[in-house]
Design a protein around this motif. Structure first.
Motif, PDB file in Angstrom:
ATOM      1  N   ARG A 139       0.765  -1.173   0.041  1.00 32.83           N
ATOM      2  CA  ARG A 139      -0.094   0.314   0.049  1.00 32.83           C
ATOM      3  C   ARG A 139       0.846   1.218   0.019  1.00 32.83           C
ATOM      4  O   ARG A 139       1.791   1.231   0.825  1.00 32.83           O
ATOM      5  CB  ARG A 139      -1.035  -0.023   1.065  1.00 32.83           C
ATOM      6  CG  ARG A 139      -1.723   1.217   1.093  1.00 32.83           C
ATOM      7  CD  ARG A 139      -2.932   0.613   0.156  1.00 32.83           C
ATOM      8  NE  ARG A 139      -4.085   1.768   0.069  1.00 32.83           N
ATOM      9  CZ  ARG A 139      -5.346   1.897  -0.690  1.00 32.83           C
ATOM     10  NH1 ARG A 139      -5.298   0.648  -1.673  1.00 32.83           N
ATOM     11  NH2 ARG A 139      -5.964   2.727  -0.731  1.00 32.83           N
ATOM     12  N   VAL A 140       0.490   2.202  -0.861  1.00 31.24           N
ATOM     13  CA  VAL A 140       1.420   3.495  -1.175  1.00 31.24           C
ATOM     14  C   VAL A 140       0.701   4.576  -0.882  1.00 31.24           C
ATOM     15  O   VAL A 140      -0.557   4.871  -1.368  1.00 31.24           O
ATOM     16  CB  VAL A 140       2.036   3.281  -2.619  1.00 31.24           C
ATOM     17  CG1 VAL A 140       2.811   4.777  -2.870  1.00 31.24           C
ATOM     18  CG2 VAL A 140       2.881   2.177  -2.835  1.00 31.24           C
ATOM     19  N   ARG A 141       1.071   5.340  -0.141  1.00 31.43           N
ATOM     20  CA  ARG A 141       0.462   6.611   0.267  1.00 31.43           C
ATOM     21  C   ARG A 141       1.497   7.918   0.023  1.00 31.43           C
ATOM     22  O   ARG A 141       2.611   8.067   0.697  1.00 31.43           O
ATOM     23  CB  ARG A 141       0.015   6.585   1.765  1.00 31.43           C
ATOM     24  CG  ARG A 141      -0.814   7.818   2.298  1.00 31.43           C
ATOM     25  CD  ARG A 141      -1.180   7.946   3.807  1.00 31.43           C
ATOM     26  NE  ARG A 141      -2.210   8.922   4.071  1.00 31.43           N
ATOM     27  CZ  ARG A 141      -1.728  10.228   4.426  1.00 31.43           C
ATOM     28  NH1 ARG A 141      -0.311  10.434   4.639  1.00 31.43           N
ATOM     29  NH2 ARG A 141      -2.619  11.015   4.639  1.00 31.43           N
ATOM     30  N   ILE A 142       1.139   8.632  -0.674  1.00 28.63           N
ATOM     31  CA  ILE A 142       1.627   9.984  -1.131  1.00 28.63           C
ATOM     32  C   ILE A 142       1.161  11.111  -0.717  1.00 28.63           C
ATOM     33  O   ILE A 142      -0.025  11.542  -1.070  1.00 28.63           O
ATOM     34  CB  ILE A 142       1.855   9.904  -2.679  1.00 28.63           C
ATOM     35  CG1 ILE A 142       2.578   8.688  -3.232  1.00 28.63           C
ATOM     36  CG2 ILE A 142       2.772  10.956  -3.209  1.00 28.63           C
ATOM     37  CD1 ILE A 142       2.344   8.473  -4.580  1.00 28.63           C
ATOM     38  N   ALA A 143       1.874  12.102  -0.116  1.00 23.95           N
ATOM     39  CA  ALA A 143       1.287  13.347   0.493  1.00 23.95           C
ATOM     40  C   ALA A 143       2.258  14.436  -0.116  1.00 23.95           C
ATOM     41  O   ALA A 143       3.739  14.022   0.096  1.00 23.95           O
ATOM     42  CB  ALA A 143       1.258  13.286   1.938  1.00 23.95           C
ATOM     43  N   PRO A 147       2.016  24.768  -4.926  1.00 27.18           N
ATOM     44  CA  PRO A 147       1.915  26.167  -4.863  1.00 27.18           C
ATOM     45  C   PRO A 147       0.631  26.611  -4.024  1.00 27.18           C
ATOM     46  O   PRO A 147       0.725  27.846  -3.446  1.00 27.18           O
ATOM     47  CB  PRO A 147       1.901  26.847  -6.117  1.00 27.18           C
ATOM     48  CG  PRO A 147       1.444  25.697  -7.077  1.00 27.18           C
ATOM     49  CD  PRO A 147       1.963  24.475  -6.362  1.00 27.18           C
ATOM     50  N   TYR A 148      -0.357  25.986  -4.083  1.00 30.68           N
ATOM     51  CA  TYR A 148      -1.696  26.507  -3.151  1.00 30.68           C
ATOM     52  C   TYR A 148      -1.654  25.689  -1.802  1.00 30.68           C
ATOM     53  O   TYR A 148      -2.752  25.590  -1.519  1.00 30.68           O
ATOM     54  CB  TYR A 148      -2.796  26.317  -4.097  1.00 30.68           C
ATOM     55  CG  TYR A 148      -2.750  27.111  -5.442  1.00 30.68           C
ATOM     56  CD1 TYR A 148      -3.135  28.444  -5.543  1.00 30.68           C
ATOM     57  CD2 TYR A 148      -2.424  26.418  -6.625  1.00 30.68           C
ATOM     58  CE1 TYR A 148      -3.069  29.102  -6.680  1.00 30.68           C
ATOM     59  CE2 TYR A 148      -2.359  27.326  -7.732  1.00 30.68           C
ATOM     60  CZ  TYR A 148      -2.739  28.498  -7.795  1.00 30.68           C
ATOM     61  OH  TYR A 148      -2.627  29.107  -9.012  1.00 30.68           O
ATOM     62  N   GLY A 149      -0.598  24.859  -1.378  1.00 29.99           N
ATOM     63  CA  GLY A 149      -0.821  24.430  -0.029  1.00 29.99           C
ATOM     64  C   GLY A 149      -0.731  22.600  -0.286  1.00 29.99           C
ATOM     65  O   GLY A 149      -0.331  22.300  -1.360  1.00 29.99           O
ATOM     66  N   ALA A 150      -1.345  22.077   0.629  1.00 21.90           N
ATOM     67  CA  ALA A 150      -1.326  20.809   0.655  1.00 21.90           C
ATOM     68  C   ALA A 150      -2.185  20.199  -0.485  1.00 21.90           C
ATOM     69  O   ALA A 150      -3.233  20.634  -0.914  1.00 21.90           O
ATOM     70  CB  ALA A 150      -1.982  20.146   1.777  1.00 21.90           C
ATOM     71  N   VAL A 151      -1.444  19.274  -1.335  1.00 21.29           N
ATOM     72  CA  VAL A 151      -2.280  18.554  -2.326  1.00 21.29           C
ATOM     73  C   VAL A 151      -2.995  17.297  -1.955  1.00 21.29           C
ATOM     74  O   VAL A 151      -2.404  16.664  -0.818  1.00 21.29           O
ATOM     75  CB  VAL A 151      -1.193  18.049  -3.618  1.00 21.29           C
ATOM     76  CG1 VAL A 151      -1.592  17.221  -4.521  1.00 21.29           C
ATOM     77  CG2 VAL A 151      -0.361  19.209  -3.848  1.00 21.29           C
ATOM     78  N   ALA A 152      -4.035  16.863  -2.394  1.00 18.60           N
ATOM     79  CA  ALA A 152      -4.764  15.749  -2.147  1.00 18.60           C
ATOM     80  C   ALA A 152      -4.076  14.365  -1.947  1.00 18.60           C
ATOM     81  O   ALA A 152      -3.254  14.022  -3.091  1.00 18.60           O
ATOM     82  CB  ALA A 152      -6.041  15.281  -3.073  1.00 18.60           C
ATOM     83  N   VAL A 153      -4.396  13.871  -0.840  1.00 19.82           N
ATOM     84  CA  VAL A 153      -3.483  12.602  -0.572  1.00 19.82           C
ATOM     85  C   VAL A 153      -3.871  11.484  -1.609  1.00 19.82           C
ATOM     86  O   VAL A 153      -4.822  11.428  -1.981  1.00 19.82           O
ATOM     87  CB  VAL A 153      -3.570  12.137   0.804  1.00 19.82           C
ATOM     88  CG1 VAL A 153      -2.842  10.818   1.019  1.00 19.82           C
ATOM     89  CG2 VAL A 153      -3.198  13.102   1.841  1.00 19.82           C
ATOM     90  N   SER A 154      -2.722  10.702  -2.018  1.00 21.65           N
ATOM     91  CA  SER A 154      -3.080   9.665  -3.025  1.00 21.65           C
ATOM     92  C   SER A 154      -2.849   8.309  -2.538  1.00 21.65           C
ATOM     93  O   SER A 154      -1.818   8.380  -1.910  1.00 21.65           O
ATOM     94  CB  SER A 154      -2.313  10.021  -4.587  1.00 21.65           C
ATOM     95  OG  SER A 154      -2.365   8.830  -5.196  1.00 21.65           O
ATOM     96  N   GLU A 155      -3.690   7.515  -2.466  1.00 20.00           N
ATOM     97  CA  GLU A 155      -3.169   5.914  -1.834  1.00 20.00           C
ATOM     98  C   GLU A 155      -3.795   4.981  -2.907  1.00 20.00           C
ATOM     99  O   GLU A 155      -4.836   5.124  -3.522  1.00 20.00           O
ATOM    100  CB  GLU A 155      -4.119   6.008  -0.696  1.00 20.00           C
ATOM    101  CG  GLU A 155      -3.749   6.902   0.420  1.00 20.00           C
ATOM    102  CD  GLU A 155      -4.173   6.262   1.727  1.00 20.00           C
ATOM    103  OE1 GLU A 155      -4.024   5.024   2.190  1.00 20.00           O
ATOM    104  OE2 GLU A 155      -5.054   7.104   2.506  1.00 20.00           O
TER     105      GLU A 155
END
Length: 204
Positions: A139-143, A147-155
């Motif tokens: 299971r891979v989780r990417i955060a 430029p606009y702040g936090a990007v939606a987490v991808s799992e």
């Protein structure tokens, strides 16, 4: 007569009040729709300007035999504070110390990942990795931040068992071209030997 005038005036006032209420509701609906459209356009603008960080397990193109773990940024902007967690960790039977350091660095976060940039880590020979017993899913989780702040987490899951029965391909590279040129160069006569012409016209 006065009574009728009063009735007509009351009806007119009621009609005006109803029209005001209806008009107010219409205006509020318009304002809400305008806000919704504005938020949607802002979200689209931010999404199109955000980094897109991904991770994958691939065959190494230079040999078509080893598997490697790859992280890249396919978005238009720089990703910062890139954190990647892999559960369970990728196997460390090949160059274990390097992969353990990779897991730790990815969990702590990469400072930045520019657009178009990829990072590669060798995992080991594909037969040894895809023919292990038990579950081969990771299971891979990417955060990350953009430029606009936090990007939606991808799992998502990467299952090494998907490589089973697939064809191992070696697409070739400039390294292969260089090797072929070097091999051909060795077959050429040595240029340091003197070049002589015999009297009969033949060359030595």
């Amino acid at each position: 007569m006065e009574t009728w005038i009063a009735v007509v005036a009351a009806l007119a006032a009621a009609a005006a009040a109803i029209a005001t209420v209806v008009s107010g509701r219409f205006v509020r609906q318009q304002v809400r729709e305008m806000r919704r459209q504005t938020d949607l356009q802002q979200a689209i603008a931010e999404g199109s300007s955000s980094p897109y960080v991904w991770a994958d397990v691939r065959l190494q193109s230079r040999n078509g035999w080893n598997l490697e773990f790859v992280i890249g940024n396919s978005g238009p902007t720089v990703a910062t504070n890139v954190r990647v967690t892999i559960d369970p960790p990728l196997p460390t039977d090949h160059e274990g110390a390097f992969l353990e350091a990779m897991h730790q660095r990815l969990q702590e976060g990469l400072s930045s990942l520019a657009p178009g940039r990829t990072l590669h880590w060798t995992l080991g020979p594909s037969p040894d990795l895809v023919n292990r017993s038990g579950s081969l899913a990771h299971r891979v989780r990417i955060a990350c931040d953009g430029p606009y702040g936090a990007v939606a987490v991808s799992e998502y899951s990467i299952d090494m068992a998907d490589f089973r029965e697939s064809v191992a391909r070696h697409d070739g590279s400039f390294v292969d071209v260089a090797r072929e040129i070097a091999a051909l160069t060795k077959k050429l006569p040595e240029q340091s030997k003197p070049f002589r012409v015999r009297l009969d016209g033949e060359q030595d």
